[in-house]
Design a protein around this motif. Structure first.
Motif, mmCIF file in Angstrom:
data_model
loop_
_atom_site.group_PDB
_atom_site.id
_atom_site.type_symbol
_atom_site.label_atom_id
_atom_site.label_comp_id
_atom_site.label_asym_id
_atom_site.label_seq_id
_atom_site.Cartn_x
_atom_site.Cartn_y
_atom_site.Cartn_z
ATOM 1 N N ASP A 94 10.536 -3.366 -6.449
ATOM 2 C CA ASP A 94 9.389 -2.514 -6.810
ATOM 3 C C ASP A 94 9.538 -1.935 -8.214
ATOM 4 O O ASP A 94 8.618 -1.997 -9.032
ATOM 5 N N ALA A 95 10.732 -1.378 -8.469
ATOM 6 C CA ALA A 95 10.983 -0.789 -9.793
ATOM 7 C C ALA A 95 10.908 -1.874 -10.865
ATOM 8 O O ALA A 95 10.376 -1.653 -11.956
ATOM 9 N N ALA A 116 7.258 -2.795 -11.567
ATOM 10 C CA ALA A 116 6.593 -1.720 -12.319
ATOM 11 C C ALA A 116 7.013 -1.770 -13.791
ATOM 12 O O ALA A 116 6.173 -1.697 -14.690
ATOM 13 N N LYS A 117 8.318 -1.921 -14.029
ATOM 14 C CA LYS A 117 8.792 -1.983 -15.419
ATOM 15 C C LYS A 117 8.241 -3.211 -16.124
ATOM 16 O O LYS A 117 7.840 -3.156 -17.285
ATOM 17 N N ALA A 128 16.530 -2.820 -13.736
ATOM 18 C CA ALA A 128 15.895 -2.246 -12.558
ATOM 19 C C ALA A 128 16.706 -2.715 -11.364
ATOM 20 O O ALA A 128 17.166 -3.864 -11.337
ATOM 21 N N ASP A 142 15.761 -2.647 -7.983
ATOM 22 C CA ASP A 142 15.057 -3.183 -6.809
ATOM 23 C C ASP A 142 13.755 -3.836 -7.256
ATOM 24 O O ASP A 142 13.330 -3.697 -8.409
#
Ligand code: CA
Length: 223
Positions: A34-35, A38-39, A30, A32
């Motif tokens: 945020d990503a 989430a992952k 990922a 960043d």
């Protein structure tokens, strides 16, 4: 084993990803915060390699949110060379280990394997009480931000008292835990070591953390 690499520098991320895949790990990336978060939440990863400097959400915020949500995943943080504060903050927030950039892949792999071998609930690398901080792996002790140089035995006693904060620790227990290499250590050796530890750690500081409990042992207590 499933690994997640959260790193925005493409070159570094690719280098880690490729190397780990060659070693047989399943790797996702990922770019960043945020990503990455989430992952991490949906991915059931065994280990997350987390860079501190990230767009959208930095590594500390990602780590804080992961720990707040109680996700039992091991986290290896990547920090800047001179970021001593970063390392302390990362360990404080619940990172399991850190690696200073730039690093050799062999070193990363060794850390990854060590973390995957050890249990999630292993002792934190950083112990603290009041303004005392102990980096267990670096064997570094500070009080009020000042380094307190301790001998190996003094360090062992302090670390053990910290693990038992608020409980009385007997000399026999200290002998077993700290003087395991020297069976039948006389109790006056332990007393002298504790005396020196208190001189270094407590003298001139308020509050004094280590107390003698007459007839029982020692007690480290925070106010
Ligand atoms: Ca970065």
């Amino acid at each position: 084993m499933r690994l997640l690499v959260i790193e925005d520098e493409t070159k570094v991320a690719r280098f880690i990803e490729r190397g780990l895949r060659e070693e047989g790990f399943v790797v996702e990336t990922a770019g960043d915060g945020d990503a990455g978060l989430a992952k991490a939440r949906e991915g059931a990863f065994d280990l997350i390699i987390l860079d501190v400097m990230l767009p959208l959400k930095d590594g500390f915020s990602v780590l804080r949110e992961l720990r707040t949500s109680g996700l039992p995943v091991r986290v290896l943080m990547l920090t800047a060379r001179d970021g001593v504060g970063d390392r302390v903050q990362g360990l404080d927030l619940g990172a399991d280990d850190y690696l200073v950039k730039p690093f050799a892949f062999a070193e990363l792999l060794a850390r990854v394997r060590a973390l995957l071998r050890r249990g999630v609930a292993e002792e934190p690398a950083l112990l603290h009480a009041a303004d005392v901080q102990v980096d267990v792996r670096a064997r570094r002790v500070t009080r009020g931000g000042q380094i307190v140089p301790l001998s190996a035995k003094e360090f062992g006693v302090l670390a053990h008292l910290l693990r038992r904060t608020g409980q009385v620790v007997t000399r026999a227990e200290l002998a077993e835990q700290v003087w395991a290499d020297l069976p039948n250590t006389p109790s006056n050796v332990i007393e002298v070591t504790v005396y020196h530890l208190r001189e270094k750690l407590d003298r001139g500081f308020n509050p004094a953390l280590i107390q003698t409990v007459r007839g029982a042992g020692y007690l480290l207590q925070t106010p």
